[in-house]
Design an enzyme around this catalytic site. Sequence first.
Site, short mmCIF file in Angstrom:
data_model
loop_
_atom_site.label_atom_id
_atom_site.label_comp_id
_atom_site.label_asym_id
_atom_site.label_seq_id
_atom_site.Cartn_x
_atom_site.Cartn_y
_atom_site.Cartn_z
N ALA A 61 0.85 -1.20 0.00
CA ALA A 61 0.00 0.00 0.00
C ALA A 61 0.88 1.25 0.00
O ALA A 61 2.02 1.22 0.46
CB ALA A 61 -0.88 -0.01 1.23
N GLU A 125 1.61 -7.00 7.18
CA GLU A 125 0.50 -6.22 7.75
C GLU A 125 0.35 -6.39 9.26
O GLU A 125 -0.04 -5.46 9.97
CB GLU A 125 -0.82 -6.60 7.06
#
Length: 697
Positions: A61, A125
Amino acid sequence: MSASYEVRGAVAVITLNNPPINGLGHETRKAVAEGVEKAEDDPAVKAIVITGAGKAFSGGADIREFGSPKALAEPNLLSLIARVEGASKPVVAAVHTVCMGGGLELALGCHYRVASSGASIALPEVKLGILPGAGGTQRLPRAIGVEPALNMIVSGEPVKSEQLALIPGQKLFDRVFERDFMDSAIAFANEIAAVRPLPMVRDIKCKHPEGDAYFGFARNTAKAMAKNFPAPARCVDCVEQATKAKFEDGLKYEREAFAALMLTPESKALRHAFFAERAASKVPDIPEDTPVRPIARVAIIGAGTMGGGIAMNFLNAGIPVVLLEMKQEALDKGLGIIRKNYEAQVKKGKLKEDKYAERMALLSTTLSYDDLRDADLAIEAVFEEIGVKQKVFEQLDAVMKPGAILASNTSTLDLDRIAAFTKRPQDVIGMHFFSPANVMKLLEVVRGAKTAPDVLMTVMKLGKAIRKTCVVSGVCDGFIGNRMIEQYSRQAGFLLDEGCTPQQVDKAVEKFGFAMGPFRMGDLAGNDIGWAIRKRRYVEKPGQRYSKTADLLCELGRFGQKTGAGWYDYVPGKRDAIPSRLVEDMLVKHREALGIAPRKIGDDEIVHRLVYALVNEGAHIVEEGIALRASDIDMVYLTGYGFPLWRGGPMNYADTVGLWNVAQAMKKFAKNPADDQAFWQPAPLLARLAAEGRSFS
Ligand code: NAI
């Protein structure tokens, strides 16, 4: 440019181009989707390759989009992956260097994947308290098997591409190339161009032979290892779904778990810390591209507790160190401690013998300042006495080459005064390490009134090279961390006055998540340090009230572990803190003398009084400009003082509670007759933010 498109023969190549790591921001996602469409429409194109420009396939991201509507704008990552997977022509991910998070999820949505050897592959993550939310938990187990996938997802740690390719039966990488990467990738795309049906990871069967037993075990392990973080156990749940549910249902499950984790205070705290660390390296009035001074050789003055640990940081980073002492015995002692530390690491298998030898070869010792002439940086770590520091800095000024940086590790002395001992105050700076200096992450970089901007930036960059978290502090007594801890310790003393025992306070604070309560910490650091500071305060700030309990303890010679007794009793050779009868009697007598009837104080009140003491002083520090921002204070407490990571630091914690609530609680504490009313006078910044319904962040 966010992604480029070119056609090479029968292959369309889409190259992610969003420096520094080809984050999958909105523009980039859009460009990839457009590229796929263009390739589908071009009859000359038979296959598509997606790769990344520069030093990454994709790091995932785009963190600049975090929390903004752009992160969800279409095509979002999930829809982009669905678009790629549903393409009418085969799509090959050409993965190199770094492929993480959303980058790996995108690659898993491609029909084929080839990798360069040595590429770092990860789903990190979990380190931000969340989980891969674009199919990572559903596709990775299908590609490499449940156990290897779960290990990667729960740990967030990178694995090398060639290692993954060795997993029996893996379908993550169709090929791993050692050289001519792009040419090989395109040749591969040509080779598979006509194959139909297009293979999809989602269609691979995913099972675990021990099913429920395995996942039960994995979930318990994740919970035990990450007690205060919910994400790892949720990762296990999602991977379990990959083995049990239909692919689409698994995706939905993953999406819901992802969304729920995003809202947890733990994930918010981890993301806060992630951004706080990045922010801390920036100094608003100094451009980031300020040229820094080269530091190829470091001199350290004083080979005591701090000097030795500081030296190890540079040796570990491959930077030669010369260590100076006044006497040979002191040098030998310091050197012995460095050796012992390294040998312990070798014994534990954490350091190889040859590396140990390499590091020691970088270290030289001397009794003469003449040997410091070539050093680019000198760090002083001698006794904490201004007269001693003066002599050292005058000598350094006389011998060090022009442009060399002169740093002090002082914890309490006035850096501007130290700088004035030299003719080059612009080259003087504070480097405040924390003990043990080779272990603790925090480095307070103290900017004096005259410190040159490039000196500050050089030290910040060097700090990063030796793997410290650097936080800039202005000059004040105690800098950021110790100035705040003094108020925390004062408040801890008032709690004893009112009826708490040391063990009760420590227990409450440790339950809150601190590595150690204030009294165990005092016993470890030495209660005499605080005593010396208080004696100074009684003269400098006669109006500031302290509990007498710590002085009474020190008058008994109970300095802590080093004297075998402190707030607790100790058995020789052991570090266990044993509640002390003698200390309890001392406290009872003390309260009687003051006429205080002891009161039972709950854990919440204990914790809030201590943490809000930090917060209020922190607010003063931000307002005075000693800290550049509230999040810097959080970094200081997370990396130097054992503040629980999942609470994101004292200022973030206060924001979570709500500053209005914090101010209300302080008002209540101020009414308590045995506490100190002046103590709870809210800092103007805190009062203002609370009144306006705002937060530190
Ligand atoms: P220490 O007493 O363990 O070591 C000081 C060393 O400096 C001794 O080996 C001594 O022989 C040497 N020394 C004294 N005068 C000297 C001179 N003129 N030239 C060369 N060497 C000289 O002290 P420690 O704990 O290492 O502290 C050093 C400095 O670091 C102090 O300024 C202290 O405030 C600061 N500091 C200490 C921390 C701690 O936890 N101990 C934490 C952060 C900073």
